[in-house]
Design a protein around this motif. Structure first.
Motif, PDB file in Angstrom:
ATOM      1  N   PHE A   1      -7.167  26.810 -32.289  1.00  0.00           N
ATOM      2  CA  PHE A   1      -5.996  27.347 -32.985  1.00  0.00           C
ATOM      3  C   PHE A   1      -5.468  28.611 -32.286  1.00  0.00           C
ATOM      4  O   PHE A   1      -4.255  28.847 -32.246  1.00  0.00           O
ATOM      5  CB  PHE A   1      -6.348  27.673 -34.435  1.00  0.00           C
ATOM      6  N   ILE A   2      -6.387  29.410 -31.747  1.00  0.00           N
ATOM      7  CA  ILE A   2      -5.972  30.602 -30.995  1.00  0.00           C
ATOM      8  C   ILE A   2      -5.161  30.190 -29.768  1.00  0.00           C
ATOM      9  O   ILE A   2      -4.130  30.797 -29.444  1.00  0.00           O
ATOM     10  CB  ILE A   2      -7.202  31.444 -30.582  1.00  0.00           C
ATOM     11  N   LEU A   3      -5.614  29.137 -29.089  1.00  0.00           N
ATOM     12  CA  LEU A   3      -4.885  28.641 -27.912  1.00  0.00           C
ATOM     13  C   LEU A   3      -3.510  28.112 -28.297  1.00  0.00           C
ATOM     14  O   LEU A   3      -2.533  28.298 -27.567  1.00  0.00           O
ATOM     15  CB  LEU A   3      -5.694  27.548 -27.214  1.00  0.00           C
ATOM     16  N   VAL A   4      -3.425  27.444 -29.453  1.00  0.00           N
ATOM     17  CA  VAL A   4      -2.120  26.955 -29.940  1.00  0.00           C
ATOM     18  C   VAL A   4      -1.164  28.132 -30.130  1.00  0.00           C
ATOM     19  O   VAL A   4      -0.012  28.095 -29.681  1.00  0.00           O
ATOM     20  CB  VAL A   4      -2.282  26.173 -31.262  1.00  0.00           C
ATOM     21  N   ALA A   5      -1.636  29.178 -30.788  1.00  0.00           N
ATOM     22  CA  ALA A   5      -0.792  30.365 -31.005  1.00  0.00           C
ATOM     23  C   ALA A   5      -0.378  30.995 -29.678  1.00  0.00           C
ATOM     24  O   ALA A   5       0.775  31.419 -29.508  1.00  0.00           O
ATOM     25  CB  ALA A   5      -1.545  31.385 -31.867  1.00  0.00           C
ATOM     26  N   ALA A   6      -1.316  31.047 -28.730  1.00  0.00           N
ATOM     27  CA  ALA A   6      -1.029  31.657 -27.428  1.00  0.00           C
ATOM     28  C   ALA A   6       0.093  30.920 -26.710  1.00  0.00           C
ATOM     29  O   ALA A   6       0.997  31.537 -26.143  1.00  0.00           O
ATOM     30  CB  ALA A   6      -2.291  31.665 -26.567  1.00  0.00           C
ATOM     31  N   TYR A   7       0.057  29.588 -26.758  1.00  0.00           N
ATOM     32  CA  TYR A   7       1.072  28.829 -26.018  1.00  0.00           C
ATOM     33  C   TYR A   7       2.385  28.691 -26.786  1.00  0.00           C
ATOM     34  O   TYR A   7       3.428  28.506 -26.171  1.00  0.00           O
ATOM     35  CB  TYR A   7       0.513  27.476 -25.576  1.00  0.00           C
ATOM     36  N   ILE A   8       2.347  28.825 -28.105  1.00  0.00           N
ATOM     37  CA  ILE A   8       3.604  28.924 -28.857  1.00  0.00           C
ATOM     38  C   ILE A   8       4.339  30.183 -28.412  1.00  0.00           C
ATOM     39  O   ILE A   8       5.541  30.165 -28.128  1.00  0.00           O
ATOM     40  CB  ILE A   8       3.343  28.958 -30.381  1.00  0.00           C
ATOM     41  N   PHE A   9       3.602  31.295 -28.352  1.00  0.00           N
ATOM     42  CA  PHE A   9       4.203  32.542 -27.877  1.00  0.00           C
ATOM     43  C   PHE A   9       4.747  32.375 -26.462  1.00  0.00           C
ATOM     44  O   PHE A   9       5.885  32.763 -26.170  1.00  0.00           O
ATOM     45  CB  PHE A   9       3.172  33.681 -27.893  1.00  0.00           C
ATOM     46  N   PHE A  10       3.930  31.809 -25.581  1.00  0.00           N
ATOM     47  CA  PHE A  10       4.299  31.698 -24.164  1.00  0.00           C
ATOM     48  C   PHE A  10       5.589  30.909 -23.985  1.00  0.00           C
ATOM     49  O   PHE A  10       6.515  31.364 -23.292  1.00  0.00           O
ATOM     50  CB  PHE A  10       3.165  31.021 -23.388  1.00  0.00           C
ATOM     51  N   PHE A  11       5.666  29.739 -24.605  1.00  0.00           N
ATOM     52  CA  PHE A  11       6.844  28.898 -24.379  1.00  0.00           C
ATOM     53  C   PHE A  11       8.099  29.491 -25.030  1.00  0.00           C
ATOM     54  O   PHE A  11       9.186  29.424 -24.456  1.00  0.00           O
ATOM     55  CB  PHE A  11       6.583  27.466 -24.861  1.00  0.00           C
TER      56      PHE A  11
ATOM     57  N   ASN B   1      10.126  31.187 -12.266  1.00  0.00           N
ATOM     58  CA  ASN B   1       9.693  32.471 -12.809  1.00  0.00           C
ATOM     59  C   ASN B   1       8.451  32.380 -13.686  1.00  0.00           C
ATOM     60  O   ASN B   1       7.654  33.315 -13.731  1.00  0.00           O
ATOM     61  CB  ASN B   1      10.840  33.082 -13.623  1.00  0.00           C
ATOM     62  N   PHE B   2       8.277  31.256 -14.393  1.00  0.00           N
ATOM     63  CA  PHE B   2       7.281  31.235 -15.462  1.00  0.00           C
ATOM     64  C   PHE B   2       6.228  30.129 -15.393  1.00  0.00           C
ATOM     65  O   PHE B   2       5.154  30.303 -15.955  1.00  0.00           O
ATOM     66  CB  PHE B   2       7.990  31.152 -16.820  1.00  0.00           C
ATOM     67  N   ALA B   3       6.526  28.990 -14.749  1.00  0.00           N
ATOM     68  CA  ALA B   3       5.572  27.872 -14.763  1.00  0.00           C
ATOM     69  C   ALA B   3       4.214  28.281 -14.197  1.00  0.00           C
ATOM     70  O   ALA B   3       3.163  27.858 -14.694  1.00  0.00           O
ATOM     71  CB  ALA B   3       6.137  26.683 -13.991  1.00  0.00           C
ATOM     72  N   TRP B   4       4.242  29.131 -13.166  1.00  0.00           N
ATOM     73  CA  TRP B   4       2.984  29.548 -12.537  1.00  0.00           C
ATOM     74  C   TRP B   4       2.118  30.412 -13.450  1.00  0.00           C
ATOM     75  O   TRP B   4       0.930  30.633 -13.188  1.00  0.00           O
ATOM     76  CB  TRP B   4       3.281  30.307 -11.231  1.00  0.00           C
ATOM     77  N   LEU B   5       2.711  30.887 -14.578  1.00  0.00           N
ATOM     78  CA  LEU B   5       1.969  31.736 -15.509  1.00  0.00           C
ATOM     79  C   LEU B   5       1.200  30.945 -16.569  1.00  0.00           C
ATOM     80  O   LEU B   5       0.490  31.531 -17.377  1.00  0.00           O
ATOM     81  CB  LEU B   5       2.940  32.691 -16.218  1.00  0.00           C
ATOM     82  N   ILE B   6       1.332  29.615 -16.563  1.00  0.00           N
ATOM     83  CA  ILE B   6       0.643  28.798 -17.577  1.00  0.00           C
ATOM     84  C   ILE B   6      -0.871  29.036 -17.548  1.00  0.00           C
ATOM     85  O   ILE B   6      -1.483  29.273 -18.596  1.00  0.00           O
ATOM     86  CB  ILE B   6       0.999  27.304 -17.409  1.00  0.00           C
ATOM     87  N   PRO B   7      -1.534  28.985 -16.379  1.00  0.00           N
ATOM     88  CA  PRO B   7      -2.975  29.291 -16.375  1.00  0.00           C
ATOM     89  C   PRO B   7      -3.262  30.736 -16.778  1.00  0.00           C
ATOM     90  O   PRO B   7      -4.299  31.014 -17.403  1.00  0.00           O
ATOM     91  CB  PRO B   7      -3.382  29.039 -14.911  1.00  0.00           C
TER      92      PRO B   7
END
Length: 415
Positions: free
Chosen positions: A141-151, A176-182
């Motif tokens: 769930f923490i990862l879900v929140a992290a990637y909601i913020f990111f996108f 600008n941003f795809a490389w920041l996914i990891p």
């Protein structure tokens, strides 16, 4: 056209800002368990992280501040997290540089929207009551929140850039941003570690978790500044070279502009466009070793003059290939006076032996040379230059690149 784009951008910024305030007020009204200790500790950390952030290629910056915001959310809940996030908006560097107010509005709005929605989703799905606070499900769930913020954060920013510069949203986001996914995964792991240690051993653990990361981020910032300083120093050398030849003053800047326009028309990604523009700015760097009497010779060149002039692509290549972030495409500088039929110099390569970057530089460089006054002839008109591009397409110039340049010129004439 420009006024319409500016108006659309201002409306977009206002909407994002209003949305950010609305989400923040909703959280503060509905979740009133604000931790003053959390606001103080994490507010100081996020302020430091944001003010030491490293710039992204196109616009904006990257820092570990989201990891700090997410940790405050896990430990203290949405209300504390949204206040901590708000603290990150106060960037001293931007205030000193007098960044326009609308950029501050947009930064505040998009960050509050992204963190606010991520916090609300997190609060709904995260189970605070489980015996193991960091169970596998809760980590998910923490990862879900992290990637909601990111996108949300990256897409809102990419949209602003796309509107402002009239370029592809997808291109901006990927560059600008795809490389920041990891990197976002790393920030989520960092937030989990900070939260776990904080809950187990108390606030002093922040000294061993957050501060080293902020220092690492600052080190990266210094590397970015060093890279920019190196490029700026070389560009100053290019200006010195052009000062030796008054007939080509501003030539490299114009070639970079034409190259970028061609690359956009060919739908290259933003990373390649920036790389090509840097190479175009440096393509005549090798003229620093060309005899001044040859550069400024008013008449036609003899064989000795041509031998002197033809050494500049190789000299420039030998300099640029030593620059780490440009060396992968440095051949474009070596080949910018080649021809697709193999009759160019200095290597006589042709067709598929020439990179796309080299083919673009060949056209952009030749077009600017044709439309610039020289000691031995007056500049050609755009119509005459287009005729030359057509005539030499497939022999001197790559056909597709030449056709793209002609299309750009005709569109300019139609305005």
């Amino acid at each position: 056209m420009l006024k319409n784009r500016t108006l659309i951008l201002k409306v977009y910024v206002c909407l994002v800002f209003i949305a950010g305030l609305s989400v923040s007020f909703y959280i503060l009204i509905n979740y009133r368990d604000i931790s003053l200790v959390g606001v103080l500790l994490f507010g100081v950390l996020i302020f430091a992280a944001d003010n030491l952030s490293a710039p992204l290629p196109k616009t904006g910056s990257v820092s570990v501040n989201f990891g700090i915001s997410l940790a405050s959310l896990i430990i203290f809940g949405p209300s504390t997290a949204i206040i901590v996030t708000f603290v990150s908006i106060f960037n001293i560097r931007e205030i000193i540089k007098r960044v326009p107010y609308y950029r501050h509005m947009f930064n505040a709005g998009q960050y509050l929207v992204s963190m606010g929605i991520a916090s609300l989703v997190f609060e709904i799905i995260y189970n605070q009551d489980v015996a193991n606070f960091f169970s596998t499900k809760n980590v998910g769930f923490i990862l879900v929140a992290a990637y909601i913020f990111f996108f949300l954060n990256t897409m809102l920013t990419a949209a602003a850039i796309a509107i402002s510069e009239k370029i592809s949203f997808a291109n901006v986001w990927v560059f600008n941003f795809a490389w920041l996914i990891p990197f976002q995964l790393f920030l989520a792991a960092m937030a989990i570690a900070i939260s776990f240690l904080y809950k187990m051993y108390g606030p002093f653990t922040l000294l061993f978790t957050s501060l080293p990361l902020i220092i690492a981020q600052y080190t990266y910032l210094l590397r970015v500044k060093e890279r920019r300083a190196l490029l700026n120093s070389i560009l100053q050398i290019v200006k010195i070279v052009e000062a030796k030849d008054p007939y080509t003053a501003g030539h490299s800047v114009r070639v970079a502009e034409y190259s970028e326009n061609i690359a956009r028309k060919l739908k290259l990604n933003e990373y390649d466009i920036e790389l090509l523009a840097n190479l175009a700015n440096l393509h005549d760097l090798g003229k620093i070793q060309v005899d001044l009497s040859v550069l400024n010779k008013p008449g036609n060149f003899n064989r000795k003059d041509w031998d002197e002039m033809r050494k500049h692509p190789r000299v420039g290549y030998n300099i640029v290939k030593e620059i780490t972030f440009l060396k992968s495409e440095a051949n474009a500088i070596l080949h910018h006076h080649e021809r697709v039929d193999g009759k160019g110099y200095p290597c006589g390569v042709k067709d598929d032996e020439l990179s796309l970057f080299a083919r673009i530089l060949m056209v952009a460089d030749s077009y600017d040379a044709m439309t610039t006054d020289r000691p031995y002839r007056k500049a050609l008109t755009d119509k005459q230059a287009i005729s030359e591009l057509k005539k030499n397409s497939g022999t001197q110039f790559d056909q597709k690149v030449a056709e793209t340049m002609i299309e750009i010129l005709k569109e300019k004439q139609a305005l």
